[in-house]
Design an enzyme around this catalytic site. Structure first.
Site, PDB file in Angstrom:
ATOM      1  N   HIS A 157       0.806  -1.216   0.000  1.00 40.36           N
ATOM      2  CA  HIS A 157       0.000   0.000   0.000  1.00 40.36           C
ATOM      3  C   HIS A 157       0.843   1.271   0.000  1.00 40.36           C
ATOM      4  CE1 HIS A 157      -3.973  -1.980   1.524  1.00 40.36           C
ATOM      5  NE2 HIS A 157      -3.635  -2.318   0.299  1.00 40.36           N
ATOM      6  N   GLY A 294      36.074 -18.798  23.773  1.00 38.74           N
ATOM      7  CA  GLY A 294      37.350 -19.372  24.168  1.00 38.74           C
ATOM      8  C   GLY A 294      38.511 -18.445  23.864  1.00 38.74           C
TER       9      GLY A 294
END
Length: 483
Positions: A157, A294
């Site tokens: 729209h 890590g």
């Protein structure tokens, strides 16, 4: 460490399972209606058109056909819709933040969005999630493709930044099937090939009604099953019992009508339940995404070679089991993660992309205005927002001439816990991971998990001195399906 809400209705749980499956297969699309934007603070059509009704000396509360109301105003002013356009710009240009629902959807791997809304909430949510949105609000835009797009947003729209071209009045709706035929064709194709979830939609839009009916006629019993979430009818203050029961009867009939055009209704009692449903879908999706934290200057009690082989083999096995890996390319760990995932992907004849591995190397020098530690925190929050499981290994760094525990890993653990991510510290790798493992073993509540006792036993092994890296590898792979 969270699980799905056990108090959800059975049909809501079924919806979560069905949409999660479609999401995993890349078939899920979203259709957002006006209600989806109202939750953010934008007006509905009645509030938008109140000044128009006032101009016409009409009561907007008594008008049910608001498209025609807008047309009346254009008729009175000789087809001049300048005031309508200005209302659209004024009401939908404000910088309102996306809702939690927008943010959840933007984090999910959804590539197709359709909306009748004029605002830019969907695009903003995608951009905030570092996704490249290709927005289409004119037919000419359908013929072009934005490079490296992550999602397409079809605004059937129109867009607030082009108010004069927006679909607003009955003239626009009547001409839509001619002027905007390519949008009808595109939506029809998506309704055939994708599974839609309709949110914030009242199903009173004549354009969508036209498209749904054409698809139903063409495909009859073979039409695809779509879904919508609606709030169940409730009795208004001052409403008679007879009137309420009348609306309930209409609700049942409306549900059947939607099913006729291929849309299955799932009801909620409160709109907040929609957020719970979307969160549950995200939770299911995130379970297949692992964050590996890590960093290691010192690999003790293991050798550097043993540690790298462990991370490499684990990453490869995780990738083989169809998990996506996220990593911040930690010191001494990142290369092993990349090699494991890359090797597994190539062995399967695939190419490495965000479906297998997301890498976010940390910036090492401050260039902009933000302090580096703040940037790192935001980096960690962004990475962990995509994960459902976080694995922690080692966790130390060199500071001056001394090896110290990794404060970054500590922060990543805290963020993971705050976000309900399942954490797996591999305690036998030592350093910060050992401390985090001890915390987890003290606080883990196995009653919150269907396989809680099995999970507890496996987590305990990850810190047992008798466990070696080969066994830790097996333990983690056995843990993942239980979470």
């Amino acid at each position: 460490m969270t699980t799905e809400n056990p108090y959800m209705a059975r049909d809501q749980l079924r919806l979560i399972d069905e949409l999660s499956k479609e999401l995993a297969e890349g078939n899920l699309a979203i259709f957002a209606g006006a209600g989806f934007s109202m939750a953010a603070g934008y007006v509905d059509w009645k509030k938008l058109l109140k000044p128009i009704a006032d101009d016409l000396e009409l009561d907007v509360e008594k008008e049910w056909d608001l498209v025609t109301l807008a047309q009346y105003h254009a008729n009175v002013h000789g087809a001049n819709r300048a005031k309508l356009n200005q209302l659209l710009v004024s009401e939908f240009s404000s910088k309102i933040a996306p809702t939690e629902n927008h943010k959840i959807l933007a984090r999910l791997p959804i590539q197709t969005y359709w909306t009748t809304n004029y605002d830019r909430l969907i695009e903003t949510a995608l951009e905030s999630n570092e996704k490249n949105a290709d927005t289409k609000h004119t037919t000419k835009q359908l013929a072009t493709t934005k490079p490296k797009r992550d999602a397409v947003v079809y605004k059937m729209h129109g867009d607030v930044e082009h108010a004069s071209e927006a679909v607003l009045i009955r003239d626009d709706y009547e001409r839509y099937h001619v002027k905007m035929q390519p949008f009808i064709t595109a939506l029809s194709g998506d309704l055939i090939s994708k599974t839609f979830l309709f949110l914030g939609f009242s199903f009173t839009d004549p354009n969508l009604d036209y498209i749904l009916s054409r698809v139903r006629i063409q495909y009859a019993q073979d039409q695809r099953q779509h879904h919508c979430i609606l709030r169940r009818a409730r009795q208004h203050d001052g409403e008679s019992q007879a009137d309420f029961e009348y609306r309930q009867r209409k609700e049942v009939l409306f549900k059947g009508e939607l099913l006729r055009v291929g849309i299955k209704v799932t009801y909620v009692e409160e709109f907040a339940e929609i957020t719970q449903i979307l969160k549950a879908i995200e939770h299911k999706h995130k379970k297949k995404t692992l964050f590996i934290s890590g960093a290691a200057h010192d690999y003790g009690p293991w050798s550097e070679s043993e540690a790298e082989q462990f991370v490499y083999k684990l990453s490869k096995a995780i990738s083989k089991d169809q998990y996506r890996v996220i990593s911040g390319f930690g010191l001494g760990i990142g290369s092993a993660v990349i090699t494991g995932v890359l090797e597994q992907t190539i062995m399967n004849g695939g190419r490495l992309d965000n479906d297998q591995l997301i890498l976010r190397p940390f910036p090492q020098s401050q260039v902009g205005q933000k302090p580096l530690d703040q940037i790192w925190t935001e980096y960690r929050q962004n990475m962990l927002a995509h994960a459902g499981v976080a694995i922690f290994v080692f966790g130390n760094k060199l500071k001056g001439e001394e090896t110290v525990l990794s404060g970054g890993m500590r922060e990543e653990f805290d963020i993971a816990m705050e976000n309900g991510i399942f954490v797996i510290p591999v305690g036998i790798t030592g350093s910060m991971s050992r401390l985090l493992w001890e915390e987890v073993m003290k606080t883990f509540d196995e009653s919150k998990h269907p396989h809680g006792n099995k999970i507890t036993a496996l987590l305990r092994e990850l810190g047992d001195e008798a466990t070696d890296l080969a066994r830790a590898h097996e333990v983690i792979l056995n843990l993942l399906p239980l979470i």
